[in-house]
Design a protein around this motif. Structure first.
Motif, mmCIF file in Angstrom:
data_model
loop_
_atom_site.group_PDB
_atom_site.id
_atom_site.type_symbol
_atom_site.label_atom_id
_atom_site.label_comp_id
_atom_site.label_asym_id
_atom_site.label_seq_id
_atom_site.Cartn_x
_atom_site.Cartn_y
_atom_site.Cartn_z
ATOM 1 N N THR A 37 0.835 -1.207 0.000
ATOM 2 C CA THR A 37 0.000 0.000 0.000
ATOM 3 C C THR A 37 0.865 1.251 0.000
ATOM 4 O O THR A 37 0.609 2.199 -0.754
ATOM 5 N N GLU A 38 1.891 1.273 0.854
ATOM 6 C CA GLU A 38 2.787 2.433 0.903
ATOM 7 C C GLU A 38 3.519 2.632 -0.417
ATOM 8 O O GLU A 38 3.855 3.759 -0.776
ATOM 9 N N ALA A 39 3.746 1.530 -1.137
ATOM 10 C CA ALA A 39 4.431 1.595 -2.431
ATOM 11 C C ALA A 39 3.481 1.952 -3.564
ATOM 12 O O ALA A 39 3.891 1.968 -4.728
ATOM 13 N N LYS A 40 2.204 2.212 -3.213
ATOM 14 C CA LYS A 40 1.189 2.674 -4.160
ATOM 15 C C LYS A 40 0.658 1.574 -5.077
ATOM 16 O O LYS A 40 0.134 1.859 -6.155
ATOM 17 N N PHE A 41 0.763 0.317 -4.618
ATOM 18 C CA PHE A 41 0.124 -0.763 -5.355
ATOM 19 C C PHE A 41 -1.353 -0.827 -4.977
ATOM 20 O O PHE A 41 -1.755 -0.352 -3.917
ATOM 21 N N GLN A 42 -2.155 -1.425 -5.843
ATOM 22 C CA GLN A 42 -3.579 -1.600 -5.583
ATOM 23 C C GLN A 42 -3.746 -2.839 -4.704
ATOM 24 O O GLN A 42 -3.859 -3.948 -5.202
ATOM 25 N N SER A 43 -3.744 -2.646 -3.407
ATOM 26 C CA SER A 43 -3.754 -3.784 -2.492
ATOM 27 C C SER A 43 -4.871 -3.663 -1.464
ATOM 28 O O SER A 43 -5.168 -2.576 -0.970
ATOM 29 N N GLU A 44 -5.468 -4.792 -1.141
ATOM 30 C CA GLU A 44 -6.443 -4.906 -0.062
ATOM 31 C C GLU A 44 -5.796 -5.774 1.008
ATOM 32 O O GLU A 44 -5.404 -6.912 0.743
ATOM 33 N N VAL A 45 -5.673 -5.228 2.227
ATOM 34 C CA VAL A 45 -4.840 -5.870 3.246
ATOM 35 C C VAL A 45 -5.684 -6.510 4.344
ATOM 36 O O VAL A 45 -6.405 -5.832 5.069
ATOM 37 N N ASN A 46 -5.609 -7.827 4.438
ATOM 38 C CA ASN A 46 -6.203 -8.617 5.517
ATOM 39 C C ASN A 46 -7.591 -8.132 5.960
ATOM 40 O O ASN A 46 -7.783 -7.785 7.138
ATOM 41 N N PRO A 47 -8.572 -8.119 5.066
ATOM 42 C CA PRO A 47 -9.897 -7.602 5.429
ATOM 43 C C PRO A 47 -10.626 -8.432 6.487
ATOM 44 O O PRO A 47 -11.565 -7.924 7.118
ATOM 45 N N TYR A 48 -10.232 -9.692 6.710
ATOM 46 C CA TYR A 48 -10.846 -10.498 7.773
ATOM 47 C C TYR A 48 -10.185 -10.248 9.124
ATOM 48 O O TYR A 48 -10.637 -10.776 10.138
ATOM 49 N N GLY A 49 -9.089 -9.510 9.140
ATOM 50 C CA GLY A 49 -8.264 -9.450 10.324
ATOM 51 C C GLY A 49 -7.271 -10.596 10.310
ATOM 52 O O GLY A 49 -7.254 -11.410 9.387
#
Length: 323
Positions: A37-49
């Motif tokens: 995300t910090e590198a500006k990629f299109q990322s969704e991070v651990n939405p379930y926790g």
């Protein structure tokens, strides 16, 4: 030379700035996802926790695509909050309806990601699982329920591998081109004792080996090996001597970049890293001519790189600082 370096392997698959990436699993997926995300990629991070064991990760992914009443059966109430045994403790609410809404939102978000993602990055944390004695239900999180209500057991490779391929078949119906990248978390689960942690990690690593060996769209990134063998020193751990520290995660991230990004995107990322350092600069006198000139030069560089990366927010913030 007093260490054994693991040289980055050039992967046959490449992540680029048009790629959509979903990270799931243990807390190491948060670490890699945050850097994506910090590198500006299109990322969704651990939405379930944070979810540690592979069967619970696979189950939630399947629930995203094929809803089941099992979520209602897994609800519990503790200390005035409702939780769900299938989700991380960050999913809690004062009412059952609110909790259900939050879970549904996460499942719906992941369902869309599973259908659109180019890469699904899954970190396996432990092969030890807990099953509720009363229902024989496997739980992702015990939520501080008394230990006596559960039976702990070790998953087998024969359970993990078929469960993944059953899930993969469902995902491929919607998204036949998606690539899966597995890793084993370098975080040591010392509560299981170091001996049993090694047993757990061995099961996960063997499962990952077979999954990669059996399908050309399944890949393995050696985060665990980098931590255990390459960074084989306690100076690369947090004070708890369990979690990799920032220096270690940065090193593993660099290995990830060299493995999965081509030279062009590595160069783009390097430009962005330098600009981030400029943006984080704290001036002694923000209104000085020298700093204003520095801001103007940085703004020009941002606009140029903005042709490749989504930098509208950074450009807007810098414009506000110019006098």
């Amino acid at each position: 030379m007093f260490r054994t370096e693991i040289e980055p392997q050039d992967s046959s698959i490449k992540i680029d700035y048009q790629s959509k990436i979903l990270t799931l699993g243990s807390c190491f997926s948060d670490s890699i996802g945050q850097r994506l995300t910090e590198a500006k990629f299109q990322s969704e991070v651990n939405p379930y926790g944070t979810i540690f064991n592979p069967l619970s990760i696979f189950e939630l992914m399947e629930l995203s695509l094929e809803r089941s009443e099992i979520l209602d059966a897994a609800v519990l109430k503790r200390d005035g909050y409702y939780f769900n045994y299938k989700f991380h403790s960050s999913f809690r609410a004062k009412t059952k309806d609110t909790l259900h809404k939050r879970m549904e939102e996460a499942l719906t978000k992941v369902a869309q990601q599973l259908k659109e993602a180019n890469f699904i990055f899954i970190t396996l944390g432990t092969a030890w699982v807990y099953e509720q004695n009363k229902t024989h239900m496997l739980v992702a999180n015990c939520h501080k329920t008394p230990q006596k209500e559960f039976t702990r057991r070790l998953l087998s490779v024969e359970e993990i591998v078929p469960a993944f391929f059953a899930l993969k078949e469902v995902i491929n119906q919607f998204n036949p081109e998606v690539q899966f990248i597995f890793t084993v978390s370098p975080v040591r689960h010392t509560r299981d004792t170091l001996k049993l942690n090694s047993v757990s990690k061995s099961v996960l690593r063997l499962a990952a080996y077979y999954m990669e060996d059996m399908a050309p769209d399944v890949h393995y990134f050696p985060a665990y090996e980098i931590m255990m063998d390459d960074l084989r020193d306690y100076r690369f751990y947090e004070k708890d001597l369990i979690h990799p520290n920032e220096q270690a995660i940065d090193y593993i991230w660099e290995q990830f970049v060299q493995t999965y990004l081509d030279k062009k995107d590595q160069a783009t990322l390097e430009k962005w890293n330098k600009l981030q350092m400029a943006l984080n600069h704290k001036p002694f006198n923000p209104k000085s001519g020298g700093h204003q000139k520095f801001l103007s030069k940085t703004l020009d560089q941002l606009k140029q790189l903005g042709k490749e990366l989504p930098l509208d927010k950074e450009i807007e913030n810098l414009n506000k600082q110019l006098k």
